[in-house]
Design a protein around this motif. Structure first.
Motif, PDB file in Angstrom:
ATOM      1  N   UNK A 307       0.755  -1.130   0.011  1.00 38.02           N
ATOM      2  CA  UNK A 307       0.085   0.027  -0.049  1.00 38.02           C
ATOM      3  C   UNK A 307       1.046   1.399  -0.073  1.00 38.02           C
ATOM      4  N   UNK A 308       0.279   2.131  -0.433  1.00 37.53           N
ATOM      5  CA  UNK A 308       0.911   3.403  -0.554  1.00 37.53           C
ATOM      6  C   UNK A 308       1.606   4.148   0.673  1.00 37.53           C
ATOM      7  N   UNK A 309       0.924   3.744   1.631  1.00 33.26           N
ATOM      8  CA  UNK A 309       1.284   4.191   3.111  1.00 33.26           C
ATOM      9  C   UNK A 309       2.725   3.688   3.596  1.00 33.26           C
ATOM     10  N   UNK A 310       2.927   2.254   3.098  1.00 30.69           N
ATOM     11  CA  UNK A 310       4.087   1.557   3.251  1.00 30.69           C
ATOM     12  C   UNK A 310       5.244   2.150   2.459  1.00 30.69           C
ATOM     13  N   UNK A 311       4.719   2.268   1.205  1.00 33.54           N
ATOM     14  CA  UNK A 311       5.793   2.885   0.337  1.00 33.54           C
ATOM     15  C   UNK A 311       6.499   4.242   0.953  1.00 33.54           C
ATOM     16  N   UNK A 312       5.409   5.257   1.396  1.00 34.66           N
ATOM     17  CA  UNK A 312       5.752   6.280   1.883  1.00 34.66           C
ATOM     18  C   UNK A 312       6.638   6.078   3.283  1.00 34.66           C
ATOM     19  N   UNK A 313       6.439   5.297   3.979  1.00 30.98           N
ATOM     20  CA  UNK A 313       7.322   4.831   5.102  1.00 30.98           C
ATOM     21  C   UNK A 313       8.568   4.811   4.672  1.00 30.98           C
ATOM     22  N   UNK A 314       9.030   4.054   3.758  1.00 25.01           N
ATOM     23  CA  UNK A 314      10.512   3.674   3.130  1.00 25.01           C
ATOM     24  C   UNK A 314      10.923   4.863   2.644  1.00 25.01           C
ATOM     25  N   UNK A 315      10.101   5.683   1.653  1.00 27.57           N
ATOM     26  CA  UNK A 315      10.496   6.632   1.127  1.00 27.57           C
ATOM     27  C   UNK A 315      10.970   7.668   2.145  1.00 27.57           C
ATOM     28  N   UNK A 316      10.280   7.810   3.231  1.00 20.31           N
ATOM     29  CA  UNK A 316      10.973   8.879   4.181  1.00 20.31           C
ATOM     30  C   UNK A 316      12.214   8.157   4.795  1.00 20.31           C
ATOM     31  N   UNK A 317      12.378   6.897   4.939  1.00 16.45           N
ATOM     32  CA  UNK A 317      13.474   6.443   5.356  1.00 16.45           C
ATOM     33  C   UNK A 317      14.863   6.755   4.531  1.00 16.45           C
ATOM     34  N   UNK A 318      14.350   6.847   3.179  1.00 12.01           N
ATOM     35  CA  UNK A 318      15.416   6.799   2.197  1.00 12.01           C
ATOM     36  C   UNK A 318      15.961   8.476   2.263  1.00 12.01           C
ATOM     37  N   UNK A 319      14.884   9.238   2.484  1.00  9.88           N
ATOM     38  CA  UNK A 319      14.949  10.615   2.387  1.00  9.88           C
ATOM     39  C   UNK A 319      15.860  11.213   3.776  1.00  9.88           C
ATOM     40  N   UNK A 320      15.304  10.595   4.759  1.00 10.20           N
ATOM     41  CA  UNK A 320      16.044  10.699   5.968  1.00 10.20           C
ATOM     42  C   UNK A 320      17.505  10.284   6.088  1.00 10.20           C
ATOM     43  N   UNK A 321      17.873   9.141   5.388  1.00  8.71           N
ATOM     44  CA  UNK A 321      19.157   8.387   5.330  1.00  8.71           C
ATOM     45  C   UNK A 321      19.982   9.326   4.247  1.00  8.71           C
ATOM     46  N   UNK A 322      19.476   9.955   3.312  1.00  9.54           N
ATOM     47  CA  UNK A 322      19.942  10.816   2.504  1.00  9.54           C
ATOM     48  C   UNK A 322      20.691  12.033   3.091  1.00  9.54           C
ATOM     49  N   UNK A 323      19.679  12.742   3.947  1.00  9.43           N
ATOM     50  CA  UNK A 323      19.754  13.727   4.581  1.00  9.43           C
ATOM     51  C   UNK A 323      21.154  13.547   5.810  1.00  9.43           C
ATOM     52  N   UNK A 324      20.887  12.459   6.236  1.00  9.13           N
ATOM     53  CA  UNK A 324      21.835  12.467   7.242  1.00  9.13           C
ATOM     54  C   UNK A 324      23.330  11.902   6.716  1.00  9.13           C
ATOM     55  N   UNK A 325      23.203  11.041   5.809  1.00 10.66           N
ATOM     56  CA  UNK A 325      24.549  10.605   5.258  1.00 10.66           C
ATOM     57  C   UNK A 325      25.175  11.801   4.539  1.00 10.66           C
TER      58      UNK A 325
END
Length: 594
Positions: A307-325
């Motif tokens: 579902x879209x909400x799960x995709x968004x959860x991982x998308x936010x993980x990726x965005x946060x990971x990019x910011x931190x990295x």
């Protein structure tokens, strides 16, 4: 008369010798280890006989005759039973289990079992064919045949079991009595915990008893059962299982996608859904589901499984990971964090899109720096390169209607641009990094320029607030407050609630294009040919999806009508397709197909 000589002496000697031999035999028979050895030998001989299979030559000949469509006799059917998965070289690797005649053979076996004529060893052959099925390189026909074989075993097992009630039985039959679920769809469920705990001895013993080879579907399905078992645990127990589950999926990946669906869905139900780096890195790998940012582009289609909400959860993980990295790895290399990671982390939940731009030095450094190498691997499908400075990296993120560009070295300001009027292509594969693209706001065109001097955070927060960008905690408090009537909204709130459409047709009314082409979407009064939509209706439809907006770049030079959707909403994508829009991989946006 003396018995020391003559016939009687000879008889006495013979009798004494016979008695001595008899007593000697009795002593040997009374030794338990010898009895046990003889018993074990007898059992081994029996088990070998009870699990015997036809010669490989006979089995192959029967399988070859079967796929060629020849009629088989009883002996050939017995040989075929354990060879249903045999690949026939003369038939380009075709196997009997994928043959159109399989149902005919299964019907013969069922009739023989019903009549009580099916040899126990023949049924065991069918069982070995069932377990030797390898799902990694089979056709849909073979999958269907395997399922039909399982159905036959379920039907005939009670008959075989009943026919062997009062006789000595082999280990495989005794094991099947203990675990009858082995021939059902839930064959691996009751062994999931042993598998998770690494209890290989018990599983190896089971496999040896019923003839489960290393390449069997059983071991692949066991991973999926282990995942299901973990998803039924408490939050903490499930969270602790994830590293083990990922290890199992790597080793046996046939049902990887189904397993990931279950894991991600369960993770989404956790009370605390903070980033799980190991799970994120596994699922976004280019050889697994890839970066979730690529879903709408049709590159990472596996994300449509959840579902879209799960995709968004991982998308936010990726965005946060990019910011931190970016700040932990790239900016920190030049001691250039300047508190930026802490600052932008305060807006983390509002970041809907990110992009990393690597310098040539960083790409070279990836050979020796594992952190940079891992970062580039995660972004392998979406990062860009920077050519204007060998040691300068850049980070682009989107918050609401704004694109923000940060750089990795000291002395570089951050720029905030309107996404709708951005002067560079944010999906380009390379940038110069100067005022010709990423830093054009140094001259003009930026809505905000953030200079990282001492205490810069306070000024930056104020400048962003004027644009309607508030920290996450302020947004959360605002959402908990009653919504004000629309009539009392501030101009800024009105703009954010109803995103504007930037149209070159409106801004250039004094310079009408020469020889205008008829366009079904150009005028607010015309209808879109693919549906009853005016231009104003298109605006309203798109504005219903958070973060999406329309850009009309059509003019005499042949520009296009675009719909930008940073959140890559699946429902909006389907609507746009139905209205005649097409997806452009080059900029990850929709354009009207003229």
């Amino acid at each position: 008369m003396s018995v020391t000589t003559g016939p009687l002496a000879s008889l006495a000697t013979s009798l004494e010798e016979a008695l001595r031999r008899m007593f000697s035999d009795w002593q040997e028979l009374g030794r338990p280890e010898l009895v046990e050895r003889a018993s074990n030998h007898a059992k081994a001989v029996f088990q070998a006989y009870a699990s015997a299979r036809p010669s490989g030559k006979d089995a192959y000949a029967a399988a070859l005759a079967f796929v060629r469509g020849k009629e088989l006799d009883e002996v050939q059917y017995d040989a075929l039973a354990g060879a249903l998965n045999t690949k026939i070289e003369e038939r380009r690797g075709e196997s009997p289990i994928a043959s159109r005649k399989l149902q005919e053979a299964l019907h013969w076996y069922e009739e023989e079992a019903t009549a009580g004529r099916l040899w126990r060893l023949t049924w065991f052959g069918l069982l070995t064919s069932y377990f030797s099925h390898d799902p990694r390189a089979v056709s849909p026909a073979a999958e269907q045949g395997w399922a039909a074989l399982r159905g036959l075993l379920q039907k005939t097992w009670p008959l075989i079991d009943r026919a062997n009630q009062n006789v000595a039985v082999p280990e495989w039959l005794r094991t099947l009595r203990e675990y009858p679920a082995l021939i059902t769809e839930g064959a691996t469920d009751e062994f999931a915990r042993d598998f998770l705990d690494g209890n290989e001895a018990a599983l190896d013993a089971l496999a040896q008893c019923v003839g489960i080879p290393e390449g069997s579907w059983f071991w692949q399905a066991l991973v999926l059962s282990a995942v299901r078992a973990c998803t039924e645990d408490t939050d903490s127990a499930f969270h602790a299982c994830i590293p083990r589950l990922l290890e199992l999926i790597r080793s046996r990946p046939v049902y990887r996608d189904q397993a990931l669906e279950l894991i991600l869905a369960r993770y989404y139900r956790l009370a605390e859904r903070s980033v799980h780096e190991a799970l994120r890195d596994f699922v976004v790998d280019k050889n697994v589901w890839r970066n979730p940012k690529l879903k709408a582009a049709g590159i990472a289609t596996a994300w449509n499984r959840v579902p879209e909400e799960i995709w968004r959860m991982v998308l936010q993980w990726v965005n946060e990971g990019n910011l931190r990295d970016f700040f932990d790895v790239l900016a920190a290399r030049n001691s250039a964090d300047e508190g930026r990671l802490a600052f932008w982390s305060g807006y983390m939940s509002q970041i809907t899109w990110t992009r990393l731009i690597f310098s040539s030095d960083t790409l070279m450094l990836a050979r020796t720096n594992k952190d940079i190498r891992a970062l580039i691997a995660r972004e392998s499908d979406s990062y860009a390169s920077l050519t204007g400075n060998r040691n300068l990296d850049a980070f682009i993120m989107q918050i609401g209607e704004y694109i923000i560009v940060e750089f990795s070295t000291v002395g570089n300001a951050a720029y905030v641009y309107d996404a709708a009027t951005l002067k560079f292509n944010r999906y380009s594969t390379s940038y110069h990094g100067g005022t010709v693209d990423l830093r054009y706001g140094f001259k003009s065109g930026a809505r905000c320029r953030i200079v990282h001097k001492h205490g810069w955070e306070w000024q930056a927060k104020a400048d962003l607030s004027r644009l309607g960008i508030l920290p996450d905690n302020a947004v959360s408090r605002a959402k908990s407050q009653p919504v004000a009537p629309k009539s009392v909204l501030t101009p800024n709130e009105t703009r954010r609630a109803d995103p504007p459409v930037y149209s070159q047709i409106e801004t250039r009314r004094t310079e009408p294009p020469a020889q205008p082409k008829p366009d079904p979407v150009r005028s607010r009064n015309d209808c879109v040919t693919v549906g009853p939509l005016t231009f104003a209706e298109l605006q309203r439809e798109v504005a219903c999806f958070s973060g999406a907006y329309v850009i009309d770049k059509r003019a005499a030079d042949g520009g296009r009508l675009w719909v930008e959707d940073p959140n890559q909403n699946m429902q909006l994508g389907l609507l746009l397709k139905s209205w005649g829009f097409r997806w452009a991989n080059s900029r990850s946006a929709w354009y009207y197909g003229e």
